[in-house]
Scaffold this motif. Sequence first.
Motif, short mmCIF file in Angstrom:
data_model
loop_
_atom_site.label_atom_id
_atom_site.label_comp_id
_atom_site.label_asym_id
_atom_site.label_seq_id
_atom_site.Cartn_x
_atom_site.Cartn_y
_atom_site.Cartn_z
N SER A 56 -4.20 2.47 -5.75
CA SER A 56 -5.40 2.83 -5.47
C SER A 56 -5.53 3.10 -4.01
CB SER A 56 -6.20 1.64 -6.08
OG SER A 56 -6.42 1.38 -7.44
N LYS A 57 -5.08 2.24 -3.28
CA LYS A 57 -5.21 2.36 -2.02
C LYS A 57 -4.79 3.87 -1.37
CE LYS A 57 -3.78 0.35 2.60
NZ LYS A 57 -3.02 -0.97 3.40
N VAL A 72 -13.22 -1.04 -8.75
CA VAL A 72 -12.74 -0.51 -7.35
C VAL A 72 -13.92 -0.50 -6.39
CG1 VAL A 72 -10.55 0.51 -7.63
CG2 VAL A 72 -12.87 1.64 -8.23
N VAL A 115 -9.46 -2.65 -13.92
CA VAL A 115 -9.44 -2.65 -12.45
C VAL A 115 -10.95 -2.36 -12.37
CG1 VAL A 115 -8.20 -1.81 -10.56
CG2 VAL A 115 -6.95 -1.97 -12.82
N ARG A 128 -2.80 -1.98 -6.89
CA ARG A 128 -3.29 -2.17 -5.62
C ARG A 128 -3.24 -0.96 -4.79
NH1 ARG A 128 -6.50 -6.67 -5.13
NH2 ARG A 128 -5.94 -8.50 -6.97
N ARG A 129 -1.49 -0.80 -4.63
CA ARG A 129 -1.07 0.26 -3.63
C ARG A 129 -1.38 1.77 -4.32
NH1 ARG A 129 4.19 -3.42 -2.60
NH2 ARG A 129 3.22 -4.60 -0.83
N ARG A 186 -10.27 0.67 -2.83
CA ARG A 186 -10.01 -0.76 -2.59
C ARG A 186 -10.20 -1.36 -3.96
NH1 ARG A 186 -12.36 -5.24 -0.60
NH2 ARG A 186 -14.28 -4.25 -0.15
N VAL A 187 -9.22 -2.22 -4.46
CA VAL A 187 -9.47 -3.06 -5.59
C VAL A 187 -10.06 -4.27 -5.09
CG1 VAL A 187 -8.23 -4.32 -7.45
CG2 VAL A 187 -7.35 -2.03 -6.80
N ARG A 215 2.49 -5.37 -6.56
CA ARG A 215 0.96 -5.23 -6.34
C ARG A 215 0.84 -3.52 -6.42
NH1 ARG A 215 -1.40 -9.18 -3.67
NH2 ARG A 215 -2.86 -7.84 -2.58
N LEU A 266 -9.01 -7.34 -10.20
CA LEU A 266 -7.83 -6.90 -11.28
C LEU A 266 -7.52 -7.87 -12.27
CD1 LEU A 266 -4.61 -5.03 -9.92
CD2 LEU A 266 -4.46 -6.38 -12.18
N ASP A 272 -4.01 -12.79 -6.17
CA ASP A 272 -5.46 -12.12 -6.24
C ASP A 272 -5.92 -11.71 -7.41
OD1 ASP A 272 -5.51 -13.01 -3.40
OD2 ASP A 272 -4.65 -10.84 -2.77
N SER A 273 -5.05 -11.61 -8.52
CA SER A 273 -5.10 -10.98 -9.65
C SER A 273 -5.36 -12.30 -10.81
CB SER A 273 -4.34 -10.05 -10.14
OG SER A 273 -4.16 -9.02 -9.37
#
Length: 232
Positions: A190-191, A134, A132, A187-188, A196-197, A184, A200, A102-103
């Motif tokens: 940030s979560k 968000v 990044v 992403r983790r 939510r990303v 990841r 990236l 996804d990046s």
Amino acid sequence: MIRIAKYIADSGLCSRRAACRLIESGQVQLNDRAALHTDRVSDNDTIVVNGKTIDPPAEYHYYLYNKPIGIDCVCNPQDADSILHQINIPVRVFPVGRLDKDSHGLMLLTNDGELCQRLLHPDYYHEKEYRVTVDKPVTEHFLGTMSLGVSYSTSGKNVTTLPCQVKRQSDNVFLITLTQGMNRQIRRMSKALGYRVIDLQRLRMESLHLDDLPCNQIQALSGSQVLRLKQL
């Protein structure tokens, strides 16, 4: 003579770490017997990985690649989205590390297993910088917490990331420089902080910069770029 994992990596098949996993799983044969991690080999030995004979180490090659979203970094020829189908160059190279599907952004491609091992080994703390985006405005609390390290659970384990450099670029965009390479991770992180990303992009790996390399294009490293990497 050199260790068999280094020989396999130097042949351009994969990184040394991946070669160790192949040996451990019994997928490597040395002179018609199962290979051991302690085996030392030369060009006179016959090494077979998953039924394919490994050629002696070739000349080293180094390329930058601007990976698009949707391309998988796993070198699986059966996967239509594999990065293997994007590397249209006459020599066999493999990606150094991973950038999730996804990046997008900068990747290093090479058949230099020794350099790959040094760049990926956690003891060396090599920097990787990302941009990044968000889903909501970045606050000072968010930036401060990210920079100190974030705790979250993954695969049934609790982890806490190392301190890192984080800087706001615009309302919903920040730059982050990591020395870790956990799956990841951004992403983790940030979560865990309620974000939510959305996008990236990797901009830099140590001394290598994405700059204006077009998406899905490959560019050979210059001699000075290779030298700087090896001097790290």
